[in-house]
Design a protein around this motif. Structure first.
Motif, short mmCIF file in Angstrom:
data_model
loop_
_atom_site.label_atom_id
_atom_site.label_comp_id
_atom_site.label_asym_id
_atom_site.label_seq_id
_atom_site.Cartn_x
_atom_site.Cartn_y
_atom_site.Cartn_z
N ALA A 64 0.87 -1.18 0.00
CA ALA A 64 0.00 0.00 0.00
C ALA A 64 0.91 1.23 0.00
CB ALA A 64 -0.92 -0.01 1.22
N GLY A 65 1.66 1.40 -1.09
CA GLY A 65 2.75 2.35 -1.11
C GLY A 65 2.46 3.73 -1.68
N VAL A 66 1.19 4.05 -1.88
CA VAL A 66 0.80 5.41 -2.25
C VAL A 66 -0.24 5.89 -1.25
CG1 VAL A 66 1.34 5.20 -4.71
CG2 VAL A 66 -0.92 4.52 -3.90
N ALA A 67 -0.58 7.16 -1.30
CA ALA A 67 -1.52 7.74 -0.33
C ALA A 67 -2.82 6.93 -0.28
CB ALA A 67 -1.81 9.19 -0.69
N LYS A 68 -3.38 6.81 0.92
CA LYS A 68 -4.57 5.97 1.06
C LYS A 68 -5.74 6.49 0.23
CE LYS A 68 -6.40 8.10 5.31
NZ LYS A 68 -6.81 7.87 6.72
N THR A 69 -5.85 7.80 0.06
CA THR A 69 -6.93 8.34 -0.76
C THR A 69 -6.75 7.93 -2.22
OG1 THR A 69 -5.64 10.41 -0.95
CG2 THR A 69 -7.38 10.32 0.72
N LYS A 70 -5.51 7.84 -2.67
CA LYS A 70 -5.24 7.41 -4.04
C LYS A 70 -5.57 5.93 -4.21
CE LYS A 70 -1.84 9.33 -6.19
NZ LYS A 70 -0.48 9.73 -6.69
N ILE A 71 -5.25 5.13 -3.20
CA ILE A 71 -5.60 3.70 -3.27
C ILE A 71 -7.12 3.54 -3.33
CG2 ILE A 71 -5.51 1.50 -2.06
CD1 ILE A 71 -2.85 2.39 -0.82
N GLU A 72 -7.83 4.25 -2.47
CA GLU A 72 -9.29 4.18 -2.48
C GLU A 72 -9.84 4.52 -3.86
OE1 GLU A 72 -11.55 6.03 0.75
OE2 GLU A 72 -9.65 6.26 1.83
N LYS A 73 -9.35 5.61 -4.44
CA LYS A 73 -9.84 6.07 -5.75
C LYS A 73 -9.57 5.02 -6.81
CE LYS A 73 -9.30 9.99 -8.95
NZ LYS A 73 -8.73 9.27 -10.11
N ARG A 74 -8.37 4.47 -6.81
CA ARG A 74 -8.03 3.51 -7.86
C ARG A 74 -8.74 2.18 -7.68
NH1 ARG A 74 -1.65 5.10 -9.03
NH2 ARG A 74 -2.15 7.23 -9.66
N LEU A 75 -9.00 1.80 -6.45
CA LEU A 75 -9.81 0.60 -6.23
C LEU A 75 -11.21 0.78 -6.81
CD1 LEU A 75 -8.82 -0.35 -2.57
CD2 LEU A 75 -8.44 -1.76 -4.59
#
Length: 264
Positions: free
Chosen positions: A39-50
């Motif tokens: 989970a190596g990028v900002a959590k908001t970016k992970i949420e968006k890309r998921l």
């Protein structure tokens, strides 16, 4: 940055949400479950890309950490928000903070091998890799139908144990650098030496040599990841792997599928 391979009843999907020195995160889905590798990028970016690839963050079954460098754990507080269990080795937990205690799970070893992590229809096999971290690992993910995905993100060399774990239909592996470009880059000499060392990162040639040993020409899907923006190009990585596999009689698009993934 996604791919699905189907063999009979087998159906496994991977989505590479981020790749490179700016951050790494891979989603693997099968048997109705999805896990994240790093989970190596900002959590908001992970949420968006998921959400962009149709995965609800609150449906993630687990996060598996390869090692505790920032480009692999930056957005790990995502786990707290959605109550996602996080797995890492004991050595790497010493460098990880910010994860709620009840979510912290440790990959255990028995007779020097890591024990399989059973997530109910999804079986995760940690394995040792060679990187300048305390206890780094890669992961192989297998489902009850025998579909298998292997993730090798940061390692300075590939040994026989890693080769054995790479057998399967989907291989996500770093092709970090071209050795001829590293001496020419602007980084300090100590960083250049680290990249080229046995606990640094895989070169295109090392990755190609490993793939020569595991590809059988059965439609495997290969994803080349973690490319250096300064010491590599997608064209060099792709060409090196294709040439190596051509020596085995395998052609891209006919015997296997190849994608070079860039960007975080």
């Amino acid at each position: 940055m996604a791919g699905t391979i189907k063999e009979g009843a087998c159906d496994m999907k991977v989505d590479i949400l981020a790749s490179g020195s700016a951050g790494n995160c891979v989603a693997v889905a099968t048997c109705g479950k999805t896990i994240l590798i790093d989970a190596g990028v900002a959590k908001t970016k992970i949420e968006k890309r998921l959400l962009e690839v149709g995965i609800r963050p609150d449906h993630i079954a687990a996060i598996m950490i390869t090692h505790a460098h920032n480009d692999h754990i930056k957005g790990l507080t995502l786990a707290n928000k959605f109550r996602i269990p996080v797995w890492a080795t004991e050595g790497e937990w010493h460098k990880i903070s910010g994860v709620d205690e009840d979510l912290r799970l440790t990959a255990e070893t028995r007779f020097s091998k890591y024990e399989m992590i059973d997530l109910g229809g999804m079986h995760v096999y940690p394995f040792k890799v060679h990187h300048d971290a305390k206890e780094p690992v890669g992961y192989a993910v297998e489902d009850d139908d025998g579909c298998r995905c292997c993730i090798v993100l940061d390692t300075g060399h590939v040994d026989q144990d890693i080769i054995d774990m790479m057998e399967g239909q989907i291989i996500i592996i770093e092709a970090n650098h071209d050795p001829d470009l590293v001496p020419l880059c602007s980084r300090p000499e100590s960083v250049k030496a680290r990249i080229l060392s046995d606990i640094g990162h895989l070169s295109n040639e090392q990755t190609a040599a490993a793939l020569q040993q595991v590809i059988r020409g059965r439609g495997e899907r290969i994803y080349l990841t973690h490319l250096s923006g300064e010491n590599n190009t997608p064209q060099l990585a792709e060409m090196t792997v294709k040439m190596a596999l051509r020596q085995r009689g395998f052609e891209a698009g006919e015997h296997y599928h190849l994608e070079v993934v860039t960007g975080a």
